[in-house]
Design a protein around this motif. Sequence first.
Motif, PDB file in Angstrom:
ATOM      1  N   GLN A  67       0.865  -1.190   0.000  1.00  0.00           N
ATOM      2  CA  GLN A  67       0.000   0.000   0.000  1.00  0.00           C
ATOM      3  C   GLN A  67       0.896   1.233   0.000  1.00  0.00           C
ATOM      4  O   GLN A  67       0.973   1.940   0.984  1.00  0.00           O
ATOM      5  CB  GLN A  67      -0.865  -0.043   1.271  1.00  0.00           C
ATOM      6  N   SER A  68       1.602   1.461  -1.154  1.00  0.00           N
ATOM      7  CA  SER A  68       2.652   2.492  -1.126  1.00  0.00           C
ATOM      8  C   SER A  68       2.122   3.893  -1.373  1.00  0.00           C
ATOM      9  O   SER A  68       2.766   4.862  -1.020  1.00  0.00           O
ATOM     10  CB  SER A  68       3.700   2.170  -2.181  1.00  0.00           C
ATOM     11  N   GLY A  69       0.947   3.994  -2.008  1.00  0.00           N
ATOM     12  CA  GLY A  69       0.448   5.320  -2.347  1.00  0.00           C
ATOM     13  C   GLY A  69       0.915   5.786  -3.716  1.00  0.00           C
ATOM     14  O   GLY A  69       0.472   6.808  -4.213  1.00  0.00           O
ATOM     15  N   GLN A  70       1.824   5.020  -4.354  1.00  0.00           N
ATOM     16  CA  GLN A  70       2.301   5.373  -5.694  1.00  0.00           C
ATOM     17  C   GLN A  70       1.301   4.847  -6.720  1.00  0.00           C
ATOM     18  O   GLN A  70       1.081   3.642  -6.817  1.00  0.00           O
ATOM     19  CB  GLN A  70       3.669   4.736  -5.949  1.00  0.00           C
ATOM     20  N   VAL A  71       0.709   5.754  -7.508  1.00  0.00           N
ATOM     21  CA  VAL A  71      -0.314   5.351  -8.470  1.00  0.00           C
ATOM     22  C   VAL A  71       0.271   4.349  -9.458  1.00  0.00           C
ATOM     23  O   VAL A  71      -0.363   3.352  -9.797  1.00  0.00           O
ATOM     24  CB  VAL A  71      -0.862   6.578  -9.213  1.00  0.00           C
ATOM     25  N   GLY A  72       1.514   4.599  -9.857  1.00  0.00           N
ATOM     26  CA  GLY A  72       2.161   3.711 -10.821  1.00  0.00           C
ATOM     27  C   GLY A  72       2.172   2.274 -10.350  1.00  0.00           C
ATOM     28  O   GLY A  72       1.874   1.349 -11.102  1.00  0.00           O
ATOM     29  N   VAL A 123      -1.227   0.709 -10.660  1.00  0.00           N
ATOM     30  CA  VAL A 123      -1.574   0.407 -12.051  1.00  0.00           C
ATOM     31  C   VAL A 123      -0.805  -0.819 -12.525  1.00  0.00           C
ATOM     32  O   VAL A 123      -1.371  -1.702 -13.175  1.00  0.00           O
ATOM     33  CB  VAL A 123      -1.274   1.627 -12.941  1.00  0.00           C
ATOM     34  N   LEU A 124       0.453  -0.891 -12.135  1.00  0.00           N
ATOM     35  CA  LEU A 124       1.257  -2.043 -12.537  1.00  0.00           C
ATOM     36  C   LEU A 124       0.618  -3.333 -12.044  1.00  0.00           C
ATOM     37  O   LEU A 124       0.459  -4.314 -12.776  1.00  0.00           O
ATOM     38  CB  LEU A 124       2.673  -1.901 -11.991  1.00  0.00           C
ATOM     39  N   VAL A 151       0.922   4.577 -19.435  1.00  0.00           N
ATOM     40  CA  VAL A 151       0.327   4.723 -18.092  1.00  0.00           C
ATOM     41  C   VAL A 151       1.311   4.228 -17.040  1.00  0.00           C
ATOM     42  O   VAL A 151       1.469   4.826 -15.978  1.00  0.00           O
ATOM     43  CB  VAL A 151      -0.993   3.939 -18.021  1.00  0.00           C
ATOM     44  N   LEU A 152       2.013   3.130 -17.357  1.00  0.00           N
ATOM     45  CA  LEU A 152       2.902   2.553 -16.353  1.00  0.00           C
ATOM     46  C   LEU A 152       4.151   3.399 -16.143  1.00  0.00           C
ATOM     47  O   LEU A 152       4.636   3.493 -15.020  1.00  0.00           O
ATOM     48  CB  LEU A 152       3.330   1.143 -16.770  1.00  0.00           C
ATOM     49  N   VAL A 169       1.925  12.605 -10.658  1.00  0.00           N
ATOM     50  CA  VAL A 169       1.024  11.773  -9.842  1.00  0.00           C
ATOM     51  C   VAL A 169       1.715  11.217  -8.603  1.00  0.00           C
ATOM     52  O   VAL A 169       1.066  10.957  -7.599  1.00  0.00           O
ATOM     53  CB  VAL A 169       0.426  10.608 -10.649  1.00  0.00           C
ATOM     54  N   ASN A 170       3.028  11.020  -8.650  1.00  0.00           N
ATOM     55  CA  ASN A 170       3.700  10.473  -7.467  1.00  0.00           C
ATOM     56  C   ASN A 170       3.715  11.459  -6.311  1.00  0.00           C
ATOM     57  O   ASN A 170       3.987  11.084  -5.172  1.00  0.00           O
ATOM     58  CB  ASN A 170       5.137  10.074  -7.809  1.00  0.00           C
ATOM     59  N   LEU A 213       1.153  12.878  -5.306  1.00  0.00           N
ATOM     60  CA  LEU A 213      -0.124  12.723  -4.580  1.00  0.00           C
ATOM     61  C   LEU A 213      -0.196  11.331  -3.961  1.00  0.00           C
ATOM     62  O   LEU A 213      -0.975  10.492  -4.373  1.00  0.00           O
ATOM     63  CB  LEU A 213      -1.295  12.900  -5.530  1.00  0.00           C
ATOM     64  N   ASN A 214       0.642  11.069  -2.973  1.00  0.00           N
ATOM     65  CA  ASN A 214       0.616   9.732  -2.364  1.00  0.00           C
ATOM     66  C   ASN A 214       0.202   9.799  -0.896  1.00  0.00           C
ATOM     67  O   ASN A 214       0.494   8.926  -0.124  1.00  0.00           O
ATOM     68  CB  ASN A 214       1.968   9.051  -2.509  1.00  0.00           C
ATOM     69  N   LEU A 240      -2.643   9.471   0.444  1.00  0.00           N
ATOM     70  CA  LEU A 240      -3.724   8.587   0.876  1.00  0.00           C
ATOM     71  C   LEU A 240      -3.213   7.402   1.673  1.00  0.00           C
ATOM     72  O   LEU A 240      -3.954   6.779   2.410  1.00  0.00           O
ATOM     73  CB  LEU A 240      -4.482   8.067  -0.341  1.00  0.00           C
ATOM     74  N   LYS A 241      -1.916   7.082   1.518  1.00  0.00           N
ATOM     75  CA  LYS A 241      -1.413   5.909   2.229  1.00  0.00           C
ATOM     76  C   LYS A 241      -1.324   6.152   3.734  1.00  0.00           C
ATOM     77  O   LYS A 241      -1.202   5.222   4.506  1.00  0.00           O
ATOM     78  CB  LYS A 241      -0.060   5.486   1.679  1.00  0.00           C
TER      79      LYS A 241
END
Lengths: 631, 109
Positions: free
Chosen positions: A604-609, A612-613, B21-22, B101-102, B104-105, B107-108
Amino acid sequence: MIQLVWLVPVLPLAGFLINGLFRNSLSKGMTGIVGCGVLLASFILSLLIFGEVRHEGFQSVTVTLFDFISVDKLHIPFAFQVDQLSALFLLIITGVGFLIHLYSTAYMHEEEAPHYARYFSYLNLFVFSMLLLVLGANYVILFIGWEGVGLCSYLLIGYWFKNVDYTNAAKKAFIMNRIGDLGFLIAIFWMINQFGSVTFGEVFSAAQGAPVKVLTGITLLLFVGATGKSAQIPLYTWLPDAMAGPTPVSALIHAATMVTAGIYMIARSNILYSLAPLTQNVVAIIGLATALLAATIALKQNDIKKVLAYSTVSQLGYMFLGLGVGAYTGAVFHVMTHAFFKALLFLGAGSVIHAMGGEQDIRKMGGLRKHVGTTHWTFLVGCIAIAGIPPFSGFFSKDEILAGAFGKSPVYYAVGVFTALLTAFYMFRLYATTFLGNFRGTHEQEHHLHESPAAMTIPLVVLALLAAVAGFLGVPEAFAKDSHWLAHFLDPIFAHNATAEHAAEAGASQEWMLMGISVAVALIGVIAAWTRFSKKPDLAEPAGFGKVLANKWYVDELYDAIIVRPLYAISKFLNNFIERFIDWIVNGVGRLVQYGGRQLRLLQSGQVGGYVLLMVVGILVLFLVELFVKK
Amino acid sequence: MPINYYIFLSLALFCIGVAGVLTRRNAIIIFMCVELMLNAVNLLLVAFSKMHQHALAAGNPGAGIDGQIFVFFIMVVAAAEVSVGLAIIVMMYRNTHSTDVNFLNRLKH
């Protein structure tokens, strides 16, 4: 009137609630009025009920309040049974109970108001439980009361809970009682299994056709329960320690009422016992052994309450002897007279302790006759009654039991008479050491000596009168035909009454002879003790055999060695090894979950990437599974 | 033209979208890549639909039209999504002065 019988126990319950809930706001006067008032009301109700039961040809009435337990075919109603036996016990409990409540208002007067109210609420709760016990129409209701009185006994022994010795005594009483209760509980389960019912009437009629082995088992287990509650060998050691409680409590619970619960239960189940002769013999032998053992211990005790406690154990042994030889009326008769004279003796002892400012050692008393007049003569009446000198009450009831014992076996009779000799001796040793001779206490105590207030002496006088004349309820048939009112009254309860049968076959001359022997023996005991101790009290430290007696045959030490210590050793072993192993497993599971959580958290890192991966990988996996695995 | 060409073209477009995207961190580029993936699917739908139409008999003019209607639906939904998505990106830029986007993390926590 009889339909209102539920009020008899409910009133003390109300008293318990009022005193218990409002103990911080009620004044001492109000507490006393509530505590005694509910008992007086119960007593009056009991009198009215007794008036109806007394009529010739009265049939037992069952008052069902509600369905208590209803499972499949087993129905246990919450019902009360009013008959001759329960009506008699109602009178004893509420009557003696009221007198003791009255006495307590004065005896406990130095307590603070909240504790005073706590005391009375416990006392009321006790009376409630005891009434439940004798009124219950089945063994389960009886058992509820049985446990209730045990609880109240525990609470009241440990009433002064700041004293560790007292709380230990309370725990001892409770645990000993629990051991007995287990037997009782198993007996109830067995009854349900065997007869499918616990209601008295149904059990007794079903028992007629049951195998003797089963009945023997059930009755023996019931008797185990009785040995706990009524302080018989091997579970008697709690009763002398129970003297840690306030003296009126000893009088009410540990002399007059609760300890006779076992007698009541066996008398109630007399039909079962009559069908199991083996158990009857066991009951008689245990009773006799307890009577003798306790009487020997009482010879060398120096605490005024301890002497009375052992005397109670001994008298309870007599009652069990009566039950064992089938003299049920005699046993119940002795319960009644014993309730009067033993309550009287305990209250008298309380009055003495009160006058001595808390001193309980009789070696430091002496010569109190001059200072506490009323207490002295009422105590003397009690001593004469318990010693068995006619025409005081103890003579009649004890004689009836002894006559029953003689009918069964002369050996029982001989031991019983010897115990009677010891009883007369130790009671008058107590009397002479306390009231005769010269005062041996400190100067201060002598100055402080005073007669107790009226609230304490009135119960003494009433009980003394009862102890003196109650015996005339059961005058032996040898004196006059149909003179034994109590036997006649209880006739519907006891189907096989050995006393009556015995009296019919033995003839008057033998009866006179037996009475003559017991009176002579009692007189010998009284005179021996009086002459020996009135001038020169027994102050020296006991030596030799006397020391064994003074140390109660070392029974407490024996129990300590064979039960308590091994138990401690096992506990220690379990604590050190088994407990540790279990802890390791339980903690291991906890640690595993913690570790797993810590590892999974990283996803649960918070990194969107990253998310998605994972999503793409997941879809790919599903895709591959769909393509290759499913085919 | 054989159907295979269309399939490989849209597969290529879709993979470019996934890879974009990735790997990219800029929200707008990620957004464009998502659109690329959607349109790859659209292209495939239209291609299959056309192929279907030819295969069926001429007496049935409405045959195989479902796939093309589907494409319109996807376009409408994509348009709606773009409006919401771009609004979010604008708000994000106003708050953080970046479209990474990184960044905005939170939420963790």
